[in-house]
Design an enzyme around this catalytic site. Sequence first.
Site, PDB file in Angstrom:
ATOM      1  CD  GLU A   1       3.163 -12.589  -5.425  1.00 46.95           C
ATOM      2  OE1 GLU A   1       4.030 -12.624  -6.426  1.00 46.95           O
ATOM      3  OE2 GLU A   1       2.713 -11.491  -4.870  1.00 46.95           O
TER       4      GLU A   1
ATOM      5  CE  LYS B   1      -0.161  -6.860 -11.016  1.00 49.93           C
ATOM      6  NZ  LYS B   1      -1.047  -6.880  -9.741  1.00 49.93           N
TER       7      LYS B   1
ATOM      8  CG  ASN C   1       1.888   0.370 -10.300  1.00 48.88           C
ATOM      9  OD1 ASN C   1       1.180  -0.316 -10.919  1.00 48.88           O
ATOM     10  ND2 ASN C   1       2.060   0.301  -9.058  1.00 48.88           N
TER      11      ASN C   1
ATOM     12  CD  GLU D   1       2.564  -1.100  -6.031  1.00 52.20           C
ATOM     13  OE1 GLU D   1       1.716  -2.043  -5.792  1.00 52.20           O
ATOM     14  OE2 GLU D   1       1.768   0.065  -6.223  1.00 52.20           O
TER      15      GLU D   1
ATOM     16  CD  GLU E   1       1.593  -4.190  -9.309  1.00 53.18           C
ATOM     17  OE1 GLU E   1       1.242  -4.275 -10.295  1.00 53.18           O
ATOM     18  OE2 GLU E   1       0.708  -3.757  -8.225  1.00 53.18           O
TER      19      GLU E   1
ATOM     20  CG  PHE F   1     -15.645  -0.629   3.755  1.00 50.33           C
ATOM     21  CD1 PHE F   1     -15.241   0.805   3.904  1.00 50.33           C
ATOM     22  CD2 PHE F   1     -15.531  -1.577   4.750  1.00 50.33           C
ATOM     23  CE1 PHE F   1     -14.511   1.076   5.231  1.00 50.33           C
ATOM     24  CE2 PHE F   1     -14.973  -1.123   5.982  1.00 50.33           C
ATOM     25  CZ  PHE F   1     -14.687   0.008   6.181  1.00 50.33           C
TER      26      PHE F   1
END
Length: 684
Positions: free
Chosen positions: A200, A116, A294, A275, A292, A352
Amino acid sequence: MFSKILIANRGEIACRVIRTARRMGIKTVAVYSDADARAPHVRMADEAVRLGPPPAGESYLKADLIIEACKATGAEAVHPGYGFLSERASFVEALAAENIAFIGPPANAIAAMGDKIESKKLAQAAGVNVVPGFLGDIATTDDAVRIAGEIGYPVMMKASAGGGGKGMRLAWSEQDVRDGFEATKREGLASFGDDRVFIEKFIESPRHIEIQLLGDKHGNIVYLNERECSIQRRHQKVVEEAPSPFVTPQMRKAMGEQCVALARAVGYHSAGTVELIVSGADTTGESFYFLEMNTRLQVEHPVTEEITGLDLVEQMIRVAAGEPLAFTQDEVQLNGWSVETRVYAEDPYRGFLPSTGRLVRYQPPKTSFALSEVEGRGRDGASTSLSTNETRTRVDDGVFEGGEVSMFYDPMIAKLITWGPDRSSAIDAQVEALDAFEIGGISHNVDFLSALMQHPRFRSGEITTGFIAEEYPDGFTGAPLDETLTADLSALAAFIGTVHESRGLQIDQQLGRPSPPAREHVVRLDGGAEHHVHFTLDKVVVDGGDSQAFDADYAPGQRLVRARIGHRSRTVLVDRQGRTLRMTTRGGSHRVTVMTPRVAELARHMIEKVPPDLSRLLLAPMPGLLTRLDVTVGDKVEAGQPIAVMEAMKMENILRAEKSATVKATPVTAGESVAVDQVIVEFE
């Protein structure tokens, strides 16, 4: 064209690749760990090869075992799916050394985009906007605190090799950085073998937009429109749709051309996704930044397939075999709207938390369309089915009733994909299909997904990556009931009660003279208000309202019940325990009690049972590994203080004290596996 390919993956994506390969006349080889010996992808493939024990590091991540399986079976190429070895350049190089084709991008592109930090530098050089941040090596927590302060809070800490929501922490303050930096490093090392972290600027009110790319080995690269992936939880996508309700044709063109330029700069071919993060406050669409790339097939690729008419797996196979793309950018379709929801083994009612175990029951909704069943759809995108105004439903899964959701892998059960001529119809089709999803034995998030589909803000399209946190700040308790749904559930519950009463009358040798089933019932939902239901032939009246037509198909023991009440259709999952029913529909699960008027009158005098006090116990919220225990007997803790760390589904979870207390006992120690609700710490 290849005659045999090996799928170096498992679960739904392995099944997905096998379906397309079968349609293309290509034989397939599955690989599996001991945990997946009976999995659907193993049964679907023409051949299957065992890799090793359940942990991915001893099976699916072993490149040498994959290559040995190729040699043993004569597989000419490998499709990696997503995850595992799909973005490992060394794997591609190892395959090439054995003259085995990789159905994916070249190794140099994977290496360039997989890091990245380096990928952002390449994006800058290619003229792509990148998020402001620090791309150098960050050695210590103190360095991270200093750099975050220079950038300005909030900031995002990300593992350089991370992906899929793992190895990411949002920090709003210095304390957040101190709490999360080391955990981010550990997650990056555990999941990706790389503990480098970069920081970032966090774009507030962001939308997550991604551009699907497809290129061949002859220099042709096209973008296949965009996907909206803003509905996320803990940076893990939950809902995806194509196209985006935010993106205009001008934005689409600008984003697409910039992403194609980036792909061209690294010599990309095959399917890939760039993305982007977009400021939702900027309607010009100019404030989009590279996140990034993918270098693989995305989990959410089906929504792109639905609006373009392309089979992306087939395209990847054809590109790997050296074929040029059969269409140009101008020929890429954008037809209708598609929505995908990810059905996970997790409990939305308990924060979750992951759920593992046996799928005692698994019956997905009836599908009206499967991409791999449509002939002629992969090569040039031609498909007569795209012109219909009817909605379609598709389920991509890799599980089966009686199978097990393992703690070793991703908790995904299935992907539910719907298509409609417009966004509203595609969303409505999701709600209908989710109502018909039957899953038993483990917890799942179907109710939550249905609630999302019905949420007014989601339906308006005004969404950001903070949607779930903003709309469900106190957790999920089920979609709210409206008056109409309350009345319909009451009517259906009373009908079910009548059916069981009628059945009871058929029992022989009963004492006394049996009474006919009551036409009057009192129905209590979730222990609250009571509703009076009266049946007359094929009509029903609830709480003295208007008489409505009623028709339902139900037999004792039936779980999925479909009814028509007035002009409304209802699909409800029913679990009966005596006079109590658990009725699940429209994003909520409701405890319903059916009584005759006399029983209801007597029930009001019953003493209510008080639940036990569990505040003195710290319970394991999920099954997993207790990696750290920070307290001992006699320690005093304060509310919010970290007490233990659990690892489940490759994610770290910090367990904190709910109140000030003194530790009385610690029944388990670090390094032990614990079950859900197992006592970790007892307080005085």
